[in-house]
Design a protein around this motif. Structure first.
Motif, PDB file in Angstrom:
ATOM      1  N   ASN A   9       0.826  -1.190   0.000  1.00  0.00           N
ATOM      2  CA  ASN A   9       0.000   0.000   0.000  1.00  0.00           C
ATOM      3  C   ASN A   9       0.869   1.252   0.000  1.00  0.00           C
ATOM      4  N   LEU A  10       0.675   2.130  -0.995  1.00  0.00           N
ATOM      5  CA  LEU A  10       1.501   3.327  -1.107  1.00  0.00           C
ATOM      6  C   LEU A  10       1.343   4.245   0.099  1.00  0.00           C
ATOM      7  N   GLN A  11       0.125   4.401   0.606  1.00  0.00           N
ATOM      8  CA  GLN A  11      -0.104   5.267   1.759  1.00  0.00           C
ATOM      9  C   GLN A  11       0.624   4.735   2.989  1.00  0.00           C
ATOM     10  N   GLU A  12       0.623   3.435   3.141  1.00  0.00           N
ATOM     11  CA  GLU A  12       1.329   2.814   4.262  1.00  0.00           C
ATOM     12  C   GLU A  12       2.822   3.091   4.172  1.00  0.00           C
ATOM     13  N   MET A  13       3.360   3.061   2.959  1.00  0.00           N
ATOM     14  CA  MET A  13       4.783   3.337   2.764  1.00  0.00           C
ATOM     15  C   MET A  13       5.108   4.801   3.052  1.00  0.00           C
ATOM     16  N   VAL A  14       4.217   5.702   2.671  1.00  0.00           N
ATOM     17  CA  VAL A  14       4.419   7.124   2.973  1.00  0.00           C
ATOM     18  C   VAL A  14       4.456   7.335   4.484  1.00  0.00           C
ATOM     19  N   GLU A  15       3.515   6.731   5.190  1.00  0.00           N
ATOM     20  CA  GLU A  15       3.451   6.876   6.644  1.00  0.00           C
ATOM     21  C   GLU A  15       4.689   6.310   7.335  1.00  0.00           C
ATOM     22  N   ALA A  16       5.311   5.303   6.720  1.00  0.00           N
ATOM     23  CA  ALA A  16       6.522   4.701   7.288  1.00  0.00           C
ATOM     24  C   ALA A  16       7.787   5.438   6.872  1.00  0.00           C
ATOM     25  N   GLY A  17       7.650   6.431   5.984  1.00  0.00           N
ATOM     26  CA  GLY A  17       8.818   7.195   5.545  1.00  0.00           C
ATOM     27  C   GLY A  17       9.693   6.470   4.551  1.00  0.00           C
ATOM     28  N   VAL A  18       9.124   5.492   3.855  1.00  0.00           N
ATOM     29  CA  VAL A  18       9.898   4.712   2.880  1.00  0.00           C
ATOM     30  C   VAL A  18      10.421   5.607   1.760  1.00  0.00           C
ATOM     31  N   HIS A  19       9.697   6.682   1.466  1.00  0.00           N
ATOM     32  CA  HIS A  19      10.024   7.550   0.325  1.00  0.00           C
ATOM     33  C   HIS A  19      11.138   8.547   0.617  1.00  0.00           C
ATOM     34  N   LEU A  20      11.526   8.718   1.863  1.00  0.00           N
ATOM     35  CA  LEU A  20      12.500   9.748   2.233  1.00  0.00           C
ATOM     36  C   LEU A  20      13.925   9.280   1.983  1.00  0.00           C
ATOM     37  N   GLY A  21      14.622   9.966   1.066  1.00  0.00           N
ATOM     38  CA  GLY A  21      15.988   9.594   0.732  1.00  0.00           C
ATOM     39  C   GLY A  21      17.007  10.437   1.473  1.00  0.00           C
ATOM     40  N   HIS A  22      18.241  10.412   0.976  1.00  0.00           N
ATOM     41  CA  HIS A  22      19.317  11.201   1.567  1.00  0.00           C
ATOM     42  C   HIS A  22      19.291  12.623   1.019  1.00  0.00           C
ATOM     43  N   GLY A  23      20.143  13.464   1.587  1.00  0.00           N
ATOM     44  CA  GLY A  23      20.310  14.809   1.067  1.00  0.00           C
ATOM     45  C   GLY A  23      20.754  14.768  -0.384  1.00  0.00           C
ATOM     46  N   THR A  24      20.357  15.771  -1.143  1.00  0.00           N
ATOM     47  CA  THR A  24      20.636  15.771  -2.586  1.00  0.00           C
ATOM     48  C   THR A  24      22.133  15.746  -2.903  1.00  0.00           C
ATOM     49  N   ARG A  25      22.965  16.185  -1.962  1.00  0.00           N
ATOM     50  CA  ARG A  25      24.414  16.181  -2.209  1.00  0.00           C
ATOM     51  C   ARG A  25      25.027  14.788  -2.035  1.00  0.00           C
ATOM     52  N   LYS A  26      24.312  13.886  -1.388  1.00  0.00           N
ATOM     53  CA  LYS A  26      24.867  12.567  -1.087  1.00  0.00           C
ATOM     54  C   LYS A  26      24.310  11.468  -1.984  1.00  0.00           C
ATOM     55  N   TRP A  27      23.720  11.842  -3.075  1.00  0.00           N
ATOM     56  CA  TRP A  27      23.058  10.838  -3.896  1.00  0.00           C
ATOM     57  C   TRP A  27      24.016  10.148  -4.850  1.00  0.00           C
ATOM     58  N   ASN A  28      23.601   8.982  -5.341  1.00  0.00           N
ATOM     59  CA  ASN A  28      24.312   8.278  -6.398  1.00  0.00           C
ATOM     60  C   ASN A  28      23.529   8.504  -7.690  1.00  0.00           C
ATOM     61  N   PRO A  29      24.159   9.091  -8.718  1.00  0.00           N
ATOM     62  CA  PRO A  29      23.440   9.378  -9.970  1.00  0.00           C
ATOM     63  C   PRO A  29      22.736   8.166 -10.583  1.00  0.00           C
ATOM     64  N   LYS A  30      23.230   6.952 -10.277  1.00  0.00           N
ATOM     65  CA  LYS A  30      22.585   5.756 -10.812  1.00  0.00           C
ATOM     66  C   LYS A  30      21.178   5.557 -10.231  1.00  0.00           C
ATOM     67  N   MET A  31      20.882   6.279  -9.152  1.00  0.00           N
ATOM     68  CA  MET A  31      19.562   6.163  -8.527  1.00  0.00           C
ATOM     69  C   MET A  31      18.532   7.079  -9.177  1.00  0.00           C
ATOM     70  N   ALA A  32      18.942   7.849 -10.162  1.00  0.00           N
ATOM     71  CA  ALA A  32      18.027   8.800 -10.806  1.00  0.00           C
ATOM     72  C   ALA A  32      16.698   8.184 -11.261  1.00  0.00           C
ATOM     73  N   PRO A  33      16.699   6.977 -11.847  1.00  0.00           N
ATOM     74  CA  PRO A  33      15.420   6.395 -12.295  1.00  0.00           C
ATOM     75  C   PRO A  33      14.454   6.071 -11.153  1.00  0.00           C
ATOM     76  N   TYR A  34      14.978   6.011  -9.925  1.00  0.00           N
ATOM     77  CA  TYR A  34      14.147   5.642  -8.789  1.00  0.00           C
ATOM     78  C   TYR A  34      13.733   6.843  -7.944  1.00  0.00           C
ATOM     79  N   ILE A  35      14.114   8.044  -8.382  1.00  0.00           N
ATOM     80  CA  ILE A  35      13.815   9.263  -7.626  1.00  0.00           C
ATOM     81  C   ILE A  35      12.747  10.059  -8.363  1.00  0.00           C
ATOM     82  N   SER A  36      11.745  10.510  -7.626  1.00  0.00           N
ATOM     83  CA  SER A  36      10.633  11.227  -8.247  1.00  0.00           C
ATOM     84  C   SER A  36      10.699  12.737  -8.053  1.00  0.00           C
TER      85      SER A  36
END
Length: 244
Positions: A9-36
């Motif tokens: 359930n997408l709402q359940e994942m939002v409530e659990a903070g599954v969508h929250l990534g790292h700071g934009t400076r610490k990202w791996n460019p290969k993760m671009a397809p998975y970032i919205s």
């Protein structure tokens, strides 16, 4: 298995903070397809893709469990350790949630020796033999037993390298991941926005720093494993009935 079977359930994942990534400076460019999106200096994971990959992971572990395969769950961070231990008990899997020692899988013969030593010391402790040792000797053995418990407590019943390894926090558990790659053991990895998705056989884009996120992802995988194990029991029972 249809996705709704796993109740992702997408709402359940939002409530659990599954969508929250790292700071934009610490990202791996290969993760671009998975970032919205980017929000307040952090990357936001695309939960639609997370749901799809999590569903595929549930399919995989269900199928493996239904064929009697063995799993190892790895997560040694403070945020992951408790959930990893819970998941291992619930799904009757092996786990490493305190410390990974190099060569645990790639030097399995050495690990087997350590496991035998661990089991022998535990037996001596249970039978009271340690109490009959001189105080100094007993203290040395007790420290050794404690150390082995830290390293091997979650794999004490493992008789060989696992069939599938589930890794929480790919960044932290890089040594474990490399050993799996070397041995060709399939891996399912929670990958945050600072990870390399190409290293995992089946990546699940998700927040690997929050207990609620880790717990939710493992909860879905555990359910699928338990369902697969139930299917395996029924299969074995049917074989026995056929023989009779």
């Amino acid at each position: 298995m249809p996705r709704r079977y796993w109740n992702i359930n997408l709402q359940e994942m939002v409530e659990a903070g599954v969508h929250l990534g790292h700071g934009t400076r610490k990202w791996n460019p290969k993760m671009a397809p998975y970032i919205s999106a980017k929000r307040k200096g952090i990357h936001i994971t695309n939960l639609t893709r997370t749901a799809r990959f999590l569903s595929e992971a549930c399919d995989l572990v269900f199928d493996a469990a239904s064929r009697g395969k063995q799993f190892l769950i790895v997560g040694t961070t403070k945020k992951a350790a408790g959930s990893v231990a819970w998941a291992a008990i619930k799904a009757r899997c092996h786990c490493v949630n305190q410390k990974w020692f190099g060569g645990m899988l790639t030097n399995w013969s050495n690990t087997e020796r350590r496991l035998r030593k661990f089991r022998d010391l535990r037996m001596e402790q249970k039978t009271g033999r340690l109490n009959r040792l001189p105080e100094k000797d007993a203290a040395v053995v007790t420290r050794q037993l404690s150390r082995l418990q830290t390293y091997l407590g979650g794999i004490k019943y493992m008789t060989g390298v696992p069939d599938i390894v589930i890794i929480v926090d790919q960044h932290k558990e890089y040594t474990a991941l490399r050993e799996c790659i070397t041995l060709g053991i399939p891996t399912i990895c929670l990958i945050d926005t600072n990870c390399d998705p190409d290293l995992a056989d089946l990546p699940i884009p998700a927040n690997d720093d929050a207990r609620s996120s880790i717990r939710l992802i493992l909860k879905k995988l555990v359910f699928a494993i338990c369902e697969g194990r139930s299917s395996y029991k029924l299969y074995k029972k049917s074989l026995i009935n056929k023989k009779d």
